[in-house]
Write a protein that holds these residues in place. Structure first.
Motif, PDB file in Angstrom:
ATOM      1  N   LEU A  77      11.946   5.790   0.614  1.00  0.00           N
ATOM      2  CA  LEU A  77      12.750   6.528   1.198  1.00  0.00           C
ATOM      3  C   LEU A  77      12.162   7.302   2.471  1.00  0.00           C
ATOM      4  O   LEU A  77      12.593   7.675   3.427  1.00  0.00           O
ATOM      5  N   GLU A  78      10.924   7.712   2.106  1.00  0.00           N
ATOM      6  CA  GLU A  78      10.220   8.742   2.991  1.00  0.00           C
ATOM      7  C   GLU A  78       9.421   7.778   3.861  1.00  0.00           C
ATOM      8  O   GLU A  78       8.412   8.217   4.662  1.00  0.00           O
ATOM      9  N   GLY A  79       9.334   6.581   3.826  1.00  0.00           N
ATOM     10  CA  GLY A  79       8.555   5.678   4.624  1.00  0.00           C
ATOM     11  C   GLY A  79       7.100   5.473   4.312  1.00  0.00           C
ATOM     12  O   GLY A  79       6.197   5.140   5.059  1.00  0.00           O
ATOM     13  N   ARG A  80       6.709   6.189   3.031  1.00  0.00           N
ATOM     14  CA  ARG A  80       5.300   6.147   2.598  1.00  0.00           C
ATOM     15  C   ARG A  80       4.684   4.942   2.097  1.00  0.00           C
ATOM     16  O   ARG A  80       4.265   4.844   0.874  1.00  0.00           O
ATOM     17  N   TYR A  81       4.784   3.636   2.736  1.00  0.00           N
ATOM     18  CA  TYR A  81       4.281   2.522   2.255  1.00  0.00           C
ATOM     19  C   TYR A  81       4.016   1.278   3.461  1.00  0.00           C
ATOM     20  O   TYR A  81       4.486   1.765   4.679  1.00  0.00           O
ATOM     21  N   THR A  82       3.279   0.527   3.235  1.00  0.00           N
ATOM     22  CA  THR A  82       3.015  -0.724   4.277  1.00  0.00           C
ATOM     23  C   THR A  82       3.082  -1.944   3.208  1.00  0.00           C
ATOM     24  O   THR A  82       2.390  -1.939   2.388  1.00  0.00           O
ATOM     25  N   SER A  85      -4.104  -1.430   3.166  1.00  0.00           N
ATOM     26  CA  SER A  85      -3.839  -1.061   4.481  1.00  0.00           C
ATOM     27  C   SER A  85      -4.218   0.529   4.635  1.00  0.00           C
ATOM     28  O   SER A  85      -4.339   1.358   3.823  1.00  0.00           O
ATOM     29  N   THR A  86      -4.451   0.727   5.877  1.00  0.00           N
ATOM     30  CA  THR A  86      -5.112   2.134   6.123  1.00  0.00           C
ATOM     31  C   THR A  86      -3.906   3.184   6.644  1.00  0.00           C
ATOM     32  O   THR A  86      -4.280   4.404   6.559  1.00  0.00           O
ATOM     33  N   ASN A 121      -2.251   9.713   3.199  1.00  0.00           N
ATOM     34  CA  ASN A 121      -3.389   9.304   2.438  1.00  0.00           C
ATOM     35  C   ASN A 121      -2.877   8.205   1.361  1.00  0.00           C
ATOM     36  O   ASN A 121      -2.313   8.237   0.648  1.00  0.00           O
ATOM     37  N   ALA A 122      -3.809   7.106   1.313  1.00  0.00           N
ATOM     38  CA  ALA A 122      -3.602   5.981   0.423  1.00  0.00           C
ATOM     39  C   ALA A 122      -3.825   6.090  -0.761  1.00  0.00           C
ATOM     40  O   ALA A 122      -4.879   6.972  -1.124  1.00  0.00           O
ATOM     41  N   LEU A 123      -2.805   5.917  -1.542  1.00  0.00           N
ATOM     42  CA  LEU A 123      -3.066   6.256  -3.125  1.00  0.00           C
ATOM     43  C   LEU A 123      -4.352   5.593  -3.770  1.00  0.00           C
ATOM     44  O   LEU A 123      -4.514   4.600  -3.710  1.00  0.00           O
ATOM     45  N   THR A 164       1.009  -1.106  -0.027  1.00  0.00           N
ATOM     46  CA  THR A 164       0.153  -0.002   0.027  1.00  0.00           C
ATOM     47  C   THR A 164       0.831   1.215   0.079  1.00  0.00           C
ATOM     48  O   THR A 164       1.726   1.449   0.956  1.00  0.00           O
ATOM     49  N   TRP A 165       0.577   2.180  -0.896  1.00  0.00           N
ATOM     50  CA  TRP A 165       1.515   3.274  -0.917  1.00  0.00           C
ATOM     51  C   TRP A 165       0.577   4.602  -0.587  1.00  0.00           C
ATOM     52  O   TRP A 165      -0.632   4.450  -0.877  1.00  0.00           O
TER      53      TRP A 165
END
Length: 724
Positions: free
Chosen positions: A438-443, A640-641, A418-420, A411-412
């Motif tokens: 690199l910015e940690g914007r994922y699960t 993922s939320t 906010n999820a894309l 999940t990005w």
């Protein structure tokens, strides 16, 4: 005209009659045992799989594979339940089972409703195309040897898994003796066994058994393409299996067990051939290739290597003044140890610009420097050896972000958390994913292989469903040893666990430094005296003693996969093995998987099968050249939320699609994953891996001569800090 069943029976009895006085069979365990003085002819007759009247084959219709019941791999098993072997054979290579010994098929896959006693009838014309496009036959396919030995412990015999049947490989599962095992002698006295090198020896003996029966035509497979694989302690043994191929230091132990294809001559030399139809064939106890996950080796350098790696982090809290001082002293010892090796590396072989001169054409002399003013951020340490270490770490992260298109079910998120949308994910470029990562914007997806990590000795999955494990998963059979130790006290025979990195007590077992030092001195002196064959068993378990040794047959290729954030082993140990293998002419790769824990899963499109198929295409004449398949880019977002990634942009630079960071940052990243008492495995009390260096009367002994040297030379300083 075919002989009758009665004639066949008479022939088999005649073939075995020479061994009947010394040999007995156990119908419950499919085993054959004999006296230690058995001749080569007796051993070779008894260990012919076709002569084993209790061999059974079970057909798995889901995997289209035949699985052999466990059979004992040696003539003189000390612990039968741990010295057996089983194989899984792709169904395409099998015409059926010969149940009456006349060489023809009596039972086929279609009517094998239960286990069938009898021998394989092999189809040497059939072909299997692997999932990666490599083509194999029953006489050309690789053989995968799974080295169990989680935590250097014993592994009970188990039936082989169907894991690699679809790839066309022969899969081998073997038992092994291990630390803390006990056996009973002829007088009824219990003694400790399984210490070095018996665990490795049992794996070598299993390989000999399988290779012998391949030569006989009892099993399919190619004796020249054995690949060792395992995780944690199993990873250590997979690496050691490859590093010690056919080295005579292990022959006496193999002979004692009654292994096939290794015998002692009257003049004290060794013979490593078997005789089949009057012709001699060489039998190897080693590997063509190796894929080892979290290889906890070499223990010989483990203490000072881990201490040095953590000491590079100037902010690391060692928990006590004693441990901090000991780490400082061990770091200096490691510097001297490495510099004494006179190591070099060819940049072109690792495809790294280590000296930052813009090319990869140089051979770099590797050394560690100490200069407090020049390297203040790493406690005074720098130099070309650490430049190489840093280059490997940077290349690991670079590979990871370059391969994010292979991510599954992630999940990005956007910059606001906010999820894309699905369309936004589908439109993401590799560079977009790199920045988000690199910015940690994922699960990572919960069902994705990237998020499957084993615990100590754990399984760890993979994209192709593989389980490169020191602890076998349920489908490999057997019960994994307890690696956690529960609440048992460290240092007891049942502990099986290392100390935590969070403790502040220097020792729970010694009230004074002098008491501890005396224990170290006595234990190490007893090890240095040698075992019953005159060998220092710690030296026997140091792969660096054997890689490139004149008495060793090097593998063709090796691959060591470490979790970059695991705290179970220093990354330097895998680096040192790679250096040694490269300088011995071996195609050697190390992969430090970003954020990977202990026994990491294969991620981002990689797999053991892909690597084996690639190496087969590279080194076997007429084989298919294999390249990694194109990624199937993610077109819908995960569910993922909340994002769970870590923002690392404060210390990782990303410019022109290239990442970089400092040695101090790498050290800080490593210590964040610290999980073991530091410095190293042998800190103060007996811990997990020490048990492999016991003897018949003691389950464990201290063993690290470098640590002893530091303790003796700095006795006054360290004793003042001990247990304060």
């Amino acid at each position: 005209m075919k002989p009758s069943k009665a004639v066949i029976a008479i022939i088999l009895v005649a073939a075995l009659i020479a061994t009947m006085c010394a040999c007995s069979k156990n119908s419950n365990s499919n085993s054959t045992t004999t006296s230690a003085s058995s001749s080569a002819e007796e051993i070779e007759t008894a260990l012919k799989l076709a002569n084993n009247e209790n061999q059974e084959w079970t057909y798995d219709s889901n995997a289209d594979a035949w699985i052999l019941s466990v059979v004992t791999a040696v003539m003189n098993p000390e612990i039968e339940d741990q010295q057996g072997v089983s194989v899984c054979v792709p169904g395409a290579y099998v015409k059926g089972i010969d149940t009456d010994g006349d060489g023809s098929v009596d039972t086929t896959a279609e009517n094998a409703n239960s286990a069938v006693k009898g021998s394989l009838v092999i189809d040497y014309d059939a072909k299997v195309t692997s999932t990666n496009g490599q083509v194999y036959t029953a006489s050309t396919c690789p053989v995968i040897l799974n080295t169990g030995a989680a935590g250097y412990g014993s592994q009970n015999n188990q039936t082989a898994a169907t894991t690699y049947a679809k790839e066309g490989y022969i899969n081998v599962a073997c038992g092994n003796r291990g630390k803390q095992d006990t056996a009973t002698d002829s007088d009824g006295n219990e003694y400790y066994t399984g210490d070095a090198p018996l665990c490795l020896v049992d794996q070598k003996n299993a390989a000999r058994y399988v290779k012998y029966n391949i030569l006989l035509g009892n099993l399919p497979g190619n004796i020249d393409y054995f690949v060792s694989t395992g995780g944690s302690g199993g990873g250590a043994h997979a690496a050691m299996f490859a590093a010690t191929s056919n080295n005579s230091d292990y022959y006496d132990y193999e002979i004692e067990a009654g292994a096939v294809g290794v015998y002692k001559n009257a003049d004290g030399t060794y013979s490593t051939t078997v005789t089949i139809d009057g012709k001699e064939y060489e039998i190897s106890d080693g590997a063509w290739g190796c894929v080892a996950y979290s290889a906890i080796t070499s223990l010989y350098e483990a203490d000072m290597a881990l201490a040095f790696e953590y000491y590079l982090d100037a902010d690391y809290d060692f928990g006590s003044d004693f441990k901090a001082k000991l780490a400082e002293l061990l770091a200096e010892e490691y510097k001297n140890y490495i510099n004494d090796q006179n190591l070099t590396v060819d940049e072109s072989k690792v495809n790294l610009d280590i000296n930052s001169d813009g090319d990869t054409k140089d051979t770099i002399k590797l050394a560690i420097e100490y200069d407090e003013s020049k390297y203040p951020e790493t406690n005074g340490y720098g130099g070309t050896y650490l430049d190489f270490y840093l280059a490997e770490f940077i290349s690991n992260l670079q590979w990871y972000i370059d391969n994010l298109d292979y991510s599954e079910n992630w999940t990005w998120f956007d910059a606001d958390g906010n999820a894309l949308s699905d369309s936004e994910v589908a439109a993401m470029t590799t560079a977009d994913k790199a920045q988000a990562f690199l910015e940690g914007r994922y699960t990572k997806g919960s069902s994705s292989s990237e998020n499957m990590q084993g615990g100590p000795g754990g399984n760890g999955g993979s994209p192709s469903g593989e389980a490169p494990s020191g602890n076998p998963p349920s489908d490999m059979g057997g019960t994994p040893p307890d690696m956690n130790g529960g609440s048992k006290e460290v240092g007891t025979p049942d502990a099986g666990s290392t100390q935590s990195s969070t403790g502040s007590t220097d020792s729970a077992n010694y009230s004074s430094f002098d008491e501890m030092l005396e224990a170290y001195q006595n234990d190490i002196a007893s090890i240095q005296e040698g075992d019953k064959y005159g060998n220092n068993i710690v030296n026997l378990y140091n792969p660096l003693n054997y890689i490139g040794n004149d008495d060793t047959d090097n593998p063709t290729w090796t691959r060591i996969v470490m979790g970059a954030s695991e705290g179970d082993m220093s990354m330097f140990s895998s680096l040192n093995m790679q250096i040694a293998w490269l300088n011995a002419g071996v195609d050697s790769t190390i992969e430090w998987q970003w954020d990977g824990g202990h026994v990491p899963s294969e991620v981002l499109g990689e797999s053991l099968a892909l690597y084996v198929d690639t190496m087969y295409g590279k080194y076997v004449d007429g084989a298919v050249e294999i390249t990694k398949a194109e990624a199937s880019k993610q077109t819908s977002n995960g569910d993922s939320t909340e994002q769970s990634g870590t923002d690392i942009t404060s210390w990782v630079n990303y410019k022109d699609s290239k990442v970089s960071f400092s040695l101090a940052d790498a050290a800080s990243y490593r210590t964040a994953g610290a999980s073991k008492a530091v410095p190293g495995f042998d800190v103060i009390d007996y811990v997990q891996e020490d048990y492999v260096f016991g003897n018949s009367t003691a389950d464990a002994r201290h063993w690290d001569e470098h640590l002893l040297k530091v303790l003796e030379e700095n006795k006054d300083t360290l004793s003042e800090l001990f247990n304060k």
